[in-house]
Design a protein around this motif. Structure first.
Motif, mmCIF file in Angstrom:
data_model
loop_
_atom_site.group_PDB
_atom_site.id
_atom_site.type_symbol
_atom_site.label_atom_id
_atom_site.label_comp_id
_atom_site.label_asym_id
_atom_site.label_seq_id
_atom_site.Cartn_x
_atom_site.Cartn_y
_atom_site.Cartn_z
ATOM 1 N N PHE A 1 -83.078 -2.232 1.072
ATOM 2 C CA PHE A 1 -84.232 -3.035 1.464
ATOM 3 C C PHE A 1 -84.608 -3.989 0.321
ATOM 4 C CE2 PHE A 1 -84.387 0.347 4.505
ATOM 5 C CZ PHE A 1 -84.998 -0.177 5.623
ATOM 6 N N VAL A 2 -85.268 -3.484 -0.710
ATOM 7 C CA VAL A 2 -85.808 -4.368 -1.746
ATOM 8 C C VAL A 2 -84.723 -5.020 -2.591
ATOM 9 C CG1 VAL A 2 -88.074 -3.304 -1.846
ATOM 10 C CG2 VAL A 2 -86.222 -2.344 -3.231
ATOM 11 N N GLY A 3 -83.582 -4.348 -2.752
ATOM 12 C CA GLY A 3 -82.486 -4.974 -3.467
ATOM 13 C C GLY A 3 -81.915 -6.148 -2.697
ATOM 14 N N THR A 4 -81.787 -5.965 -1.387
ATOM 15 C CA THR A 4 -81.298 -7.041 -0.525
ATOM 16 C C THR A 4 -82.251 -8.228 -0.557
ATOM 17 O OG1 THR A 4 -80.213 -5.454 0.943
ATOM 18 C CG2 THR A 4 -80.659 -7.632 1.846
ATOM 19 N N PHE A 5 -83.543 -7.948 -0.562
ATOM 20 C CA PHE A 5 -84.531 -9.031 -0.519
ATOM 21 C C PHE A 5 -84.708 -9.734 -1.868
ATOM 22 C CE2 PHE A 5 -86.954 -6.115 2.657
ATOM 23 C CZ PHE A 5 -86.063 -6.433 3.665
ATOM 24 N N PHE A 6 -84.926 -8.939 -2.925
ATOM 25 C CA PHE A 6 -85.553 -9.490 -4.134
ATOM 26 C C PHE A 6 -84.769 -9.291 -5.437
ATOM 27 C CE2 PHE A 6 -89.200 -7.845 -1.431
ATOM 28 C CZ PHE A 6 -89.440 -9.078 -0.824
ATOM 29 N N ALA A 7 -83.514 -8.869 -5.375
ATOM 30 C CA ALA A 7 -82.786 -8.542 -6.595
ATOM 31 C C ALA A 7 -82.213 -9.756 -7.323
ATOM 32 C CB ALA A 7 -81.656 -7.560 -6.290
ATOM 33 N N ARG A 8 -82.281 -10.918 -6.706
ATOM 34 C CA ARG A 8 -81.756 -12.130 -7.323
ATOM 35 C C ARG A 8 -82.419 -13.333 -6.669
ATOM 36 N NH1 ARG A 8 -78.203 -10.406 -3.475
ATOM 37 N NH2 ARG A 8 -77.341 -11.968 -2.050
ATOM 38 N N GLU A 9 -82.191 -14.496 -7.229
ATOM 39 C CA GLU A 9 -82.751 -15.718 -6.649
ATOM 40 C C GLU A 9 -82.144 -15.960 -5.267
ATOM 41 O OE1 GLU A 9 -83.229 -19.284 -9.009
ATOM 42 O OE2 GLU A 9 -82.811 -18.135 -10.829
ATOM 43 N N LYS A 10 -83.017 -16.238 -4.303
ATOM 44 C CA LYS A 10 -82.569 -16.527 -2.939
ATOM 45 C C LYS A 10 -83.402 -17.672 -2.376
ATOM 46 C CE LYS A 10 -81.484 -13.117 -0.180
ATOM 47 N NZ LYS A 10 -81.546 -11.897 0.644
ATOM 48 N N LYS A 11 -82.743 -18.507 -1.587
ATOM 49 C CA LYS A 11 -83.439 -19.643 -0.978
ATOM 50 C C LYS A 11 -84.559 -19.175 -0.045
ATOM 51 C CE LYS A 11 -81.173 -23.191 -2.645
ATOM 52 N NZ LYS A 11 -80.291 -24.022 -1.817
ATOM 53 N N GLU A 12 -84.412 -17.996 0.518
ATOM 54 C CA GLU A 12 -85.415 -17.507 1.465
ATOM 55 C C GLU A 12 -86.789 -17.363 0.813
ATOM 56 O OE1 GLU A 12 -86.364 -13.668 4.379
ATOM 57 O OE2 GLU A 12 -84.403 -13.825 3.386
ATOM 58 N N PHE A 13 -86.815 -16.906 -0.439
ATOM 59 C CA PHE A 13 -88.094 -16.649 -1.108
ATOM 60 C C PHE A 13 -88.386 -17.643 -2.230
ATOM 61 C CE2 PHE A 13 -86.501 -12.541 0.518
ATOM 62 C CZ PHE A 13 -87.480 -12.300 1.463
ATOM 63 N N GLY A 14 -87.393 -18.316 -2.743
ATOM 64 C CA GLY A 14 -87.598 -19.424 -3.669
ATOM 65 C C GLY A 14 -88.321 -19.094 -4.957
ATOM 66 N N PHE A 15 -88.004 -17.962 -5.592
ATOM 67 C CA PHE A 15 -88.631 -17.628 -6.867
ATOM 68 C C PHE A 15 -87.587 -17.097 -7.836
ATOM 69 C CE2 PHE A 15 -88.700 -13.491 -4.768
ATOM 70 C CZ PHE A 15 -88.349 -12.624 -5.802
ATOM 71 N N ALA A 16 -87.903 -17.175 -9.111
ATOM 72 C CA ALA A 16 -87.102 -16.543 -10.161
ATOM 73 C C ALA A 16 -88.034 -15.645 -10.969
ATOM 74 C CB ALA A 16 -86.462 -17.594 -11.060
ATOM 75 N N ASN A 17 -87.720 -14.361 -10.999
ATOM 76 C CA ASN A 17 -88.534 -13.387 -11.730
ATOM 77 C C ASN A 17 -87.587 -12.459 -12.491
ATOM 78 O OD1 ASN A 17 -90.111 -11.161 -12.534
ATOM 79 N ND2 ASN A 17 -91.530 -11.408 -10.835
ATOM 80 N N PRO A 18 -87.136 -12.866 -13.689
ATOM 81 C CA PRO A 18 -86.150 -12.074 -14.435
ATOM 82 C C PRO A 18 -86.564 -10.621 -14.655
ATOM 83 C CG PRO A 18 -86.427 -14.237 -15.436
ATOM 84 C CD PRO A 18 -87.503 -14.107 -14.389
ATOM 85 N N GLU A 19 -87.851 -10.396 -14.867
ATOM 86 C CA GLU A 19 -88.316 -9.022 -15.098
ATOM 87 C C GLU A 19 -88.089 -8.158 -13.858
ATOM 88 O OE1 GLU A 19 -92.398 -6.579 -16.307
ATOM 89 O OE2 GLU A 19 -92.369 -8.770 -16.355
ATOM 90 N N LEU A 20 -88.419 -8.710 -12.678
ATOM 91 C CA LEU A 20 -88.200 -7.977 -11.441
ATOM 92 C C LEU A 20 -86.708 -7.796 -11.182
ATOM 93 C CD1 LEU A 20 -89.139 -6.662 -8.829
ATOM 94 C CD2 LEU A 20 -89.329 -8.940 -7.809
ATOM 95 N N PHE A 21 -85.922 -8.824 -11.400
ATOM 96 C CA PHE A 21 -84.479 -8.721 -11.203
ATOM 97 C C PHE A 21 -83.892 -7.611 -12.088
ATOM 98 C CE2 PHE A 21 -84.351 -13.579 -10.233
ATOM 99 C CZ PHE A 21 -84.942 -13.348 -9.001
ATOM 100 N N LYS A 22 -84.383 -7.525 -13.338
ATOM 101 C CA LYS A 22 -83.895 -6.500 -14.255
ATOM 102 C C LYS A 22 -84.279 -5.104 -13.768
ATOM 103 C CE LYS A 22 -84.168 -5.030 -19.107
ATOM 104 N NZ LYS A 22 -84.764 -5.326 -20.442
ATOM 105 N N THR A 23 -85.519 -4.961 -13.290
ATOM 106 C CA THR A 23 -85.977 -3.656 -12.783
ATOM 107 C C THR A 23 -85.118 -3.201 -11.611
ATOM 108 O OG1 THR A 23 -88.256 -4.064 -13.484
ATOM 109 C CG2 THR A 23 -87.924 -2.417 -11.759
ATOM 110 N N LEU A 24 -84.827 -4.109 -10.706
ATOM 111 C CA LEU A 24 -84.027 -3.761 -9.524
ATOM 112 C C LEU A 24 -82.577 -3.470 -9.907
ATOM 113 C CD1 LEU A 24 -85.570 -6.265 -6.974
ATOM 114 C CD2 LEU A 24 -85.615 -3.774 -6.800
ATOM 115 N N ALA A 25 -82.046 -4.186 -10.867
ATOM 116 C CA ALA A 25 -80.682 -3.918 -11.324
ATOM 117 C C ALA A 25 -80.584 -2.532 -11.950
ATOM 118 C CB ALA A 25 -80.236 -4.991 -12.320
#
Length: 558
Positions: free
Chosen positions: A471-495
């Protein structure tokens, strides 16, 4: 053998319709398989699909209308036990990880053939994994959503994938043993091996019909002859035809299948009927034998009429997507919070969704390991929403609101009704809504996911396996055009959560990620719907699945 469809008969309404449910279909004379002791009754099942499939190679899609069909023809190494999200053997009879989680050894079922007569073996398994890893072309890679989510990157990243690959290589130790080597451990395994996108297909057919050819023209994608006409697997059915004019896909029994045996039906027809009321009328008229996602308001009438309404446990989430690159004001967290406070989700769930549905407080359903109730919540508060918009200088906010047509999804039973309810709530807090309606398979998903044309949109997710990363990895684990944001801290947490070992450590890592997500609020979770499937009273042999993973191999005529 001549096919003969029977007139529908009505029976007494059924009660206690949760859990395992059996289905059977239109009857005909005994098949040749019966004479050989197969135990089936032949016949044809006609099922009402809610939308057109994209095509039939699951490698290049993440949508349910394709998977409903390909699951009947293709098998994965591991599968879900019918009616559950638990694991059981499929093409692999056993799977064993190394201590560090970087090597997976699969013992394969013997004597299995693809429907083209070629053998299934370790070489075929490795060919498929190498095919995905070495896929070339930005267009092809951009459509491999699940592969990118699970394996991070390709041998050469040419599309939107930018991550280092999880996959290293595959070794065929002997015909019945395939060894998958990874560059790093992945906590989603072995559950992720059940993904339809990781179905094992015939190497011979893939090569013969140019399966890897994907072209892009503007916003449209075109696939190979293989994807439209020649998908070849080990499953109980095989492809016969797709009449796009009639909206009918016909599969026939695969007599070479040993997974676990040939189907009991002679034919399986999927008839595309996008409108829910039209599907209901088709069932009443006897034109179809069942359909998915009946309107919640119809449950009582359908049961009274003798039909079986099979309510699945909730394993999905509906959300309001927010594209921060669409309207610059959406980058302000106060504006995103205002959207969340401005939606009356309790009233929406109560008035529009089926029995058993609940308000969503995060993007992971309660049944998934990694869910936590300890997240920031946004109860309905229109005055607070207005105040937040004022603080952000966005009292005059105008948003392009995209929603799909010509489809019903497990998390979105009536897209137009959902759009109307949510858009009215947003209008009530002073937001101007510009509606944009597009057909599900006529550009909607590409426009919101590949091209980010929207400001806000309706979408959701039905879980593919029991892991929060799905769920959340599919949605928010990297930059995606669907959501249009970059959040390195969140990406690191999900990784870090993704790489954590399965078990308590894995669940706790995703609980922490969920807290972070609901503080950042990249989208607004709306509901955990409980979708249903409805079938005629005479139908026996299908088990309702929380994953919408119903298989029709055991369907018999009543």
């Amino acid at each position: 053998m001549q096919q003969l469809r029977l007139t529908r008969t009505r029976r007494a309404a059924l009660a206690g319709l949760a859990g395992v449910v059996a289905v059977s279909l239109s009857a005909c004379a005994e098949s040749k398989r019966d004479e050989a002791g197969g135990g089936g009754s032949g016949g044809t099942m006609v099922f009402g699909n809610t939308g057109n499939p994209k095509m039939f190679d699951p490698t290049f899609t993440d949508e349910g209308e394709t998977y409903r069909i390909t699951r009947q023809m293709l098998d994965t190494l591991v599968q879900n036990k019918p009616g559950t999200a638990d694991l059981e053997p499929s093409l692999a009879t056993k799977w064993e990880p190394s201590n560090d989680g970087k090597t997976w050894t699969f013992t394969l079922k013997q004597g299995v053939k693809f429907s083209d007569g070629t053998p299934f073996n370790a070489d075929a398994v490795c060919y498929n994994f190498d095919r995905w890893f070495k896929m070339s072309g930005a267009a092809a890679q951009s459509q491999m959503i699940y592969y990118a989510d699970v394996f991070g990157g390709f041998a050469k990243n040419e599309g939107s994938a930018t991550g280092d690959p999880v996959y290293k290589n595959c070794e065929a130790k002997d015909p019945n043993t395939a060894v998958l080597n990874l560059n790093k451990a992945k906590g989603a395994f072995p559950a992720a091996f059940t993904l339809p996108a990781l179905s094992i297909q015939s190497p011979s057919a893939l090569k013969q019909f140019g399966a890897d050819k994907v072209t892009q023209s503007g916003d449209s994608f075109t696939y190979s002859e293989y994807a439209y006409k020649h998908v070849t697997g080990t499953g109980p059915f095989k492809f016969e035809s797709w009449d796009q004019g009639k909206g009918e896909i016909t599969l026939v029994r695969n007599d070479t299948s040993t997974m676990p045996a040939p189907a009991k039906l002679d034919k399986l027809v999927f008839k595309v009927i996008p409108d829910e009321n039209a599907r209901k009328q088709a069932l009443k008229a006897g034109d179809i034998d069942g359909y998915d996602f009946p309107a919640p308001a119809d449950y009582g009438l359908l049961r009274k009429d003798g039909d079986q309404v099979l309510v699945r446990p909730s394993f999905n989430v509906l959300y309001l997507g927010i594209n921060q690159s669409g309207n610059p004001k959406l980058k302000d967290p106060r504006v995103r919070q205002a959207l969340a406070y401005g939606i009356n989700r309790e009233q929406f769930v109560k008035s529009k969704l089926a029995e058993g549905s609940e308000v969503a407080t995060e993007f992971v359903p309660k049944a998934i390991s990694g869910y936590t109730d300890d997240v920031t919540k946004y109860p309905y508060d229109p005055e607070k929403a207005k105040d937040l918009l004022k603080q952000a200088g966005a009292s005059d906010l105008s948003l392009k609101f995209y929603y799909p047509t010509e489809v019903t999804r497990p998390y979105l039973p009536n897209p137009a009704d959902t759009f109307t309810a949510i858009s009215q709530d947003l209008k009530n807090i002073g937001i101007t809504i510009q509606p944009v309606a597009e057909p599900w398979n006529g550009g909607y998903k590409d426009d919101v996911q590949q091209f980010g044309k929207q400001d806000i949109h309706l979408l959701g997710w039905t879980g593919d396996y029991n892991d929060a990363g799905n769920f959340v990895g599919t949605f928010f684990a990297r930059e995606k055009k669907e959501f249009g944001f970059a959040n390195p801290e969140l990406f690191k947490t999900l990784a870090q959560a993704d790489a954590s070992p399965a078990g308590d450590q894995h669940a706790k890592a995703y609980q922490q990620a969920n807290k972070q997500i609901m503080d950042f609020l990249p989208a607004v979770p709306i509901a955990y719907p409980s979708p249903a499937i409805v079938v005629d009273a005479k139908i026996k042999g299908v088990v309702a699945s929380p994953l919408t993973d119903e298989r029709f191999n055991n369907v018999t005529t009543g």
